[in-house]
Design a protein around this motif. Sequence first.
Motif, PDB file in Angstrom:
ATOM      1  N   ARG A   1       0.815  -1.218   0.000  1.00 52.78           N
ATOM      2  CA  ARG A   1       0.000   0.000   0.000  1.00 52.78           C
ATOM      3  C   ARG A   1       0.851   1.272   0.000  1.00 52.78           C
ATOM      4  O   ARG A   1       0.317   2.369  -0.126  1.00 52.78           O
ATOM      5  CB  ARG A   1      -0.936   0.009   1.203  1.00 52.78           C
ATOM      6  N   ILE A   2       2.163   1.120   0.152  1.00 50.95           N
ATOM      7  CA  ILE A   2       3.066   2.270   0.145  1.00 50.95           C
ATOM      8  C   ILE A   2       3.822   2.258  -1.178  1.00 50.95           C
ATOM      9  O   ILE A   2       4.443   1.256  -1.538  1.00 50.95           O
ATOM     10  CB  ILE A   2       4.062   2.210   1.325  1.00 50.95           C
ATOM     11  N   THR A   3       3.748   3.362  -1.898  1.00 55.05           N
ATOM     12  CA  THR A   3       4.424   3.446  -3.187  1.00 55.05           C
ATOM     13  C   THR A   3       5.420   4.594  -3.183  1.00 55.05           C
ATOM     14  O   THR A   3       5.235   5.598  -2.497  1.00 55.05           O
ATOM     15  CB  THR A   3       3.405   3.648  -4.326  1.00 55.05           C
TER      16      THR A   3
ATOM     17  N   VAL B   1       0.790   6.789   0.088  1.00 59.43           N
ATOM     18  CA  VAL B   1      -0.181   5.710   0.217  1.00 59.43           C
ATOM     19  C   VAL B   1      -0.842   5.465  -1.127  1.00 59.43           C
ATOM     20  O   VAL B   1      -1.413   6.380  -1.723  1.00 59.43           O
ATOM     21  CB  VAL B   1      -1.244   6.052   1.280  1.00 59.43           C
ATOM     22  N   ARG B   2      -0.743   4.237  -1.604  1.00 60.26           N
ATOM     23  CA  ARG B   2      -1.411   3.749  -2.818  1.00 60.26           C
ATOM     24  C   ARG B   2      -1.367   4.716  -3.995  1.00 60.26           C
ATOM     25  O   ARG B   2      -2.387   5.045  -4.588  1.00 60.26           O
ATOM     26  CB  ARG B   2      -2.852   3.369  -2.515  1.00 60.26           C
ATOM     27  N   GLN B   3      -0.212   5.147  -4.345  1.00 58.12           N
ATOM     28  CA  GLN B   3       0.006   6.017  -5.500  1.00 58.12           C
ATOM     29  C   GLN B   3      -0.803   7.301  -5.445  1.00 58.12           C
ATOM     30  O   GLN B   3      -1.088   7.915  -6.471  1.00 58.12           O
ATOM     31  CB  GLN B   3      -0.256   5.258  -6.796  1.00 58.12           C
ATOM     32  N   SER B   4      -1.152   7.719  -4.246  1.00 57.84           N
ATOM     33  CA  SER B   4      -1.826   9.008  -4.080  1.00 57.84           C
ATOM     34  C   SER B   4      -0.743  10.076  -3.925  1.00 57.84           C
ATOM     35  O   SER B   4       0.442   9.794  -4.027  1.00 57.84           O
ATOM     36  CB  SER B   4      -2.707   8.988  -2.823  1.00 57.84           C
TER      37      SER B   4
ATOM     38  N   LEU C   1      -8.855   6.910   1.797  1.00 56.54           N
ATOM     39  CA  LEU C   1      -7.995   6.025   2.572  1.00 56.54           C
ATOM     40  C   LEU C   1      -8.861   5.123   3.447  1.00 56.54           C
ATOM     41  O   LEU C   1     -10.014   5.435   3.706  1.00 56.54           O
ATOM     42  CB  LEU C   1      -7.048   6.837   3.459  1.00 56.54           C
ATOM     43  N   ASP C   2      -8.269   4.017   3.904  1.00 61.42           N
ATOM     44  CA  ASP C   2      -9.012   3.147   4.816  1.00 61.42           C
ATOM     45  C   ASP C   2      -8.115   2.722   5.978  1.00 61.42           C
ATOM     46  O   ASP C   2      -6.934   3.089   6.036  1.00 61.42           O
ATOM     47  CB  ASP C   2      -9.610   1.941   4.080  1.00 61.42           C
ATOM     48  N   GLU C   3      -8.689   1.989   6.900  1.00 64.77           N
ATOM     49  CA  GLU C   3      -7.951   1.582   8.104  1.00 64.77           C
ATOM     50  C   GLU C   3      -6.723   0.746   7.769  1.00 64.77           C
ATOM     51  O   GLU C   3      -5.696   0.850   8.431  1.00 64.77           O
ATOM     52  CB  GLU C   3      -8.876   0.836   9.068  1.00 64.77           C
ATOM     53  N   GLU C   4      -6.815  -0.074   6.741  1.00 71.48           N
ATOM     54  CA  GLU C   4      -5.657  -0.875   6.332  1.00 71.48           C
ATOM     55  C   GLU C   4      -4.519   0.017   5.833  1.00 71.48           C
ATOM     56  O   GLU C   4      -3.348  -0.277   6.066  1.00 71.48           O
ATOM     57  CB  GLU C   4      -6.059  -1.895   5.283  1.00 71.48           C
ATOM     58  N   ASP C   5      -4.860   1.107   5.147  1.00 67.62           N
ATOM     59  CA  ASP C   5      -3.838   2.060   4.723  1.00 67.62           C
ATOM     60  C   ASP C   5      -3.124   2.641   5.938  1.00 67.62           C
ATOM     61  O   ASP C   5      -1.891   2.716   5.971  1.00 67.62           O
ATOM     62  CB  ASP C   5      -4.456   3.218   3.922  1.00 67.62           C
TER      63      ASP C   5
END
Length: 73
Positions: free
Chosen positions: A5-7, A19-22, A49-53
């Motif tokens: 989830r980290i890019t 976070v996720r290509q944001s 975003l979500d809790e897993e992020d």
Amino acid sequence: MTFPRITVDPEVMGGAPCVRQSRIPVATLLAMLAEGMSVTDILTDLPFLDEEDMAEVLNYAADAVRDRTARRA
């Protein structure tokens, strides 16, 4: 450890881990937590975003600190 989830993209936010290509850097989310925002508050402000992020952001930071500590020893 891997953090799917980290890019990191040199063309996005100067290559800062996000976070996720944001365009939301891990460091920004950590600063929000450090300033007293709850995960719920952050997810309300940033609903994509979500809790897993957020869990992965914390795990990524812990791994980075652990890695630096191991190098110093």
